[in-house]
Structures are given as structure tokens and as C-alpha cells.
Design a protein around this motif. Structure first.
Motif, mmCIF file in Angstrom:
data_model
loop_
_atom_site.group_PDB
_atom_site.id
_atom_site.type_symbol
_atom_site.label_atom_id
_atom_site.label_comp_id
_atom_site.label_asym_id
_atom_site.label_seq_id
_atom_site.Cartn_x
_atom_site.Cartn_y
_atom_site.Cartn_z
ATOM 1 N N SER A 200 0.826 -1.216 0.000
ATOM 2 C CA SER A 200 0.000 0.000 0.000
ATOM 3 C C SER A 200 0.852 1.254 0.000
ATOM 4 C CB SER A 200 -0.923 0.012 1.222
ATOM 5 O OG SER A 200 -0.180 0.208 2.413
ATOM 6 N N LEU A 201 0.208 2.350 -0.370
ATOM 7 C CA LEU A 201 0.826 3.673 -0.329
ATOM 8 C C LEU A 201 -0.167 4.617 0.324
ATOM 9 C CD1 LEU A 201 2.866 5.526 -2.980
ATOM 10 C CD2 LEU A 201 0.765 6.610 -2.179
ATOM 11 N N VAL A 202 0.309 5.410 1.295
ATOM 12 C CA VAL A 202 -0.553 6.368 1.974
ATOM 13 C C VAL A 202 -0.082 7.780 1.640
ATOM 14 C CG1 VAL A 202 0.819 6.336 4.116
ATOM 15 C CG2 VAL A 202 -1.602 7.028 4.181
ATOM 16 N N ASN A 203 -1.034 8.661 1.346
ATOM 17 C CA ASN A 203 -0.711 10.038 0.974
ATOM 18 C C ASN A 203 -1.715 10.970 1.629
ATOM 19 O OD1 ASN A 203 0.505 12.239 -0.383
ATOM 20 N ND2 ASN A 203 -1.028 12.107 -1.999
ATOM 21 N N GLU A 204 -1.286 11.621 2.711
ATOM 22 C CA GLU A 204 -2.139 12.539 3.472
ATOM 23 C C GLU A 204 -3.477 11.882 3.830
ATOM 24 O OE1 GLU A 204 -2.283 16.282 1.391
ATOM 25 O OE2 GLU A 204 -0.240 16.783 1.998
ATOM 26 N N GLY A 205 -3.397 10.646 4.296
ATOM 27 C CA GLY A 205 -4.572 9.923 4.764
ATOM 28 C C GLY A 205 -5.255 9.057 3.724
#
Length: 319
Positions: A200-205
Motif C-alpha cells: 500500500s501507499l498512503v498520501n495525506e490519509g
């Protein structure tokens, strides 16, 4: 001896000296011509598009936009030839390059600055591919990228290509052999564990997940992680999902790349491991929410050290 004879002898001596000087000049001139006519050695390589290129060997001034290539060049002991790079997105582990000239943004090369550097080689990857034709007007441009459909193979090929360009074939082979040995051991461990993982990748939530043949597909196809969801469609940007999705798929291991930490921004909503739904998954309960080195995974895939770091990150999930 009469005055006339003396004058004749002096005249002959002067003529002889002039002729001797002319011969010396002629030899020197010939030598210069021969030197300038010597052809510089070239090497033949193939870029990531399958295009054959002839490049001058031993480049002295190189502008590098691909972080993986910067990494590999340093591993070859050739950092001194790098004269320009996109410094704003320089991963922390490549901080030794911080004193080279800025070549613009990672997606927006500064043509004026690059032209002023007078490089004899420019190395790019996917983020700069749209500018390749313009960059080629400045200097020969080598396009190297990690192919998501064969991530491991293309990574090793790129290392070998750079080994050819910088006359470091032996070093490249040694590094590739070591990486292959590490990969084989990791793949064996991952498959024998039977544990299923989700990348996964998370970007500002906001959370996105990646499957095989995607941007981070090397986790599955290279490192042997068993996918928790085999229906994720290949995409460079991933498939945006909710935390309910993560609970439904219930991975044994959840790998997380924090994009915000890699490039900057608000990280206050990025603690995936602390999400209530994630805590209910097997990964959450067993402490297997693995935070991957963000600037390496997001910015520097394809280098010798970055590939080593990526494997070490994944290895922690099986300890």
C-alpha cells in the motif's frame, strides 16, 4: 676570403636554418592533426525502450535525473562525474550528491541550467520521458526505467547497462550476483512462510494498494510475497481503497510506503498502523504493519543500494 664569399656562406646558413625550422614546424603540425583525428572510444547499449545507442565511453560530465542511476553510479565509485541532479527530491541516503548543481525539478528539467553544464551524457527515467527529445538536443540522453511487468529483470539490466557505460562491467556483475543471492533467499523465506501480504501507499490519509505488475509489483514477483488480493489491476498510481477494504482482505502483512514523507506534506493522517480497522487485521494484531523506507521506495527504485534496502525492509516482515 672575399667579402662576397662570406656573404654567400652566411646566406646559405640562414636558408638552412629556415628550412630546418620549417621541417620542425611541419612535424609538429602533423602530430597535432593526427592527435585531433583520433576517434573517441564508444560503447553500445540499449535503453529501456529497446533503442540501441552509441555513447562515448568514460563520460566526464553527467546530469542524472534517475535516482536509481545516481545510486548505482555511486556504487561504481564514479560520483565525481555527476555535475547535475534534481536536488529538491534527493533521497536522504543519496545526500552525498547535495553539492552538485541543481538541474531543475524531477519532473521539470531546467534546460537552461543543463545546457550551461555542457554534459556529455544525460540519464533519465519515466518522470522525464516527455522531455527526452529536448534533452537530446543538449547531449546524448540515456533512458532507463524499471519495467513493472519485469521489475527485477529490468533493474538488473539497468545496473549492467550503467556498468558498460562507466567501464565497470566487473563491478556490476559482482553487485548483480550479490543482489540475486539476497533475492533468492528472501523469495524462499516469503513463499515458505505462507503469509499473504498487501502493498500500500498512503498520501495525506488517502490509501492505495498495488498488485503484481504494478508500480510496486517487485514485492510479489521479485521478493516472493504472496498477494492478499490477486484481483488488483496493474496501475502506476494503484487502486484507491478504504480501510474497510483492508479489514476485508485481512493481510498477514501490510506494507506501507508513506508518499508524504518522501516528498513532503501533512503526515498527521498517515499512521496506518494506528487505524482502528487496521488493528483488527492479522497484520495489525501481530505487529506486521511494515513501514517501508519512503524516499527509497517512492523515488529511488532500480539502484544497487536502493534494491538492497528494499529487500531488507521486506525481510523485517518475516523476522
Amino acid at each position: 676570403m672575399t667579402r662576397l664569399k662570406k656573404w654567400r656562406l652566411v646566406s646559405l646558413a640562414i636558408i638552412g636554418l629556415v628550412m630546418l625550422g620549417a621541417c620542425g614546424t611541419s612535424k609538429t603540425s602533423d602530430k597535432k592533426i593526427n592527435t585531433s583525428s583520433e576517434k573517441q572510444e564508444v560503447v553500445k547499449v540499449t535503453d529501456s525502450n529497446g533503442k540501441a545507442l552509441e555513447l562515448a565511453s568514460h563520460p566526464k560530465k553527467v546530469v542524472v535525473f534517475d535516482m536509481g542511476a545516481l545510486d548505482t553510479i555511486r556504487e561504481f565509485g564514479k560520483s565525481d562525474v555527476v555535475v547535475g541532479a534534481p536536488l529538491k527530491t534527493l533521497p536522504s541516503y543519496l545526500s552525498s550528491y547535495k553539492n552538485v548543481e541543481s538541474a531543475g525539478g524531477i519532473k521539470e528539467p531546467d534546460m537552461e541550467k543543463i545546457n550551461a553544464m555542457q554534459p556529455d551524457l544525460i540519464i533519465i527515467s519515466g518522470r522525464q520521458q516527455d522531455m527526452q527529445k529536448e534533452l537530446e538536443k543538449i547531449a546524448p540522453t540515456l533512458y532507463l526505467a524499471v519495467d513493472s511487468k519485469k521489475a527485477w529483470e529490468s533493474t538488473m539490466t539497468n545496473i549492467e547497462t550503467l556498468g558498460t557505460v562507466f567501464d565497470k562491467e566487473d563491478v556490476a556483475k559482482e553487485k548483480v550476483d550479490a543482489l540475486n543471492k539476497q533475492r533468492e533467499a528472501l523469495e524462499k523465506t516469503a513463499k515458505e512462510s505462507g503469509k499473504k501480504g498487501l502493498m500500500s501507499l498512503v498520501n495525506e490519509g488517502s490509501l492505495s494498494v498495488f498488485g503484481p505488475e504494478s508500480r510496486f509489483g517487485i514485492v510479489y514477483e521479485g521478493f516472493g510475497v504472496l498477494p492478499a488480493d490477486e484481483t488488483i489491476k496493474p496501475s502506476p498510481h494503484g487502486q484507491e481503497v478504504s480501510y474497510e477494504y483492508v479489514l476485508e482482505k485481512n493481510p498477514d502483512i501490510l506494507f506501507v510506503v508513506d508518499r508524504t514523507k518522501a516528498i513532503g506534506g501533512d503526515t498527521s493522517k498517515n499512521n496506518v498502523a494506528e487505524n482502528a480497522l487496521v488493528k483488527e487485521t492479522t497484520a495489525g494484531k501481530e505487529g506486521k504493519v511494515i513501514s517501508l523506507t519512503p524516499d527509497v521506495w517512492y523515488l529511488a527504485a532500480g539502484g544497487i543500494e536502493s534494491t538492497r534496502i528494499m529487500m531488507e525492509d521486506v525481510e523485517t516482515a518475516y523476522k
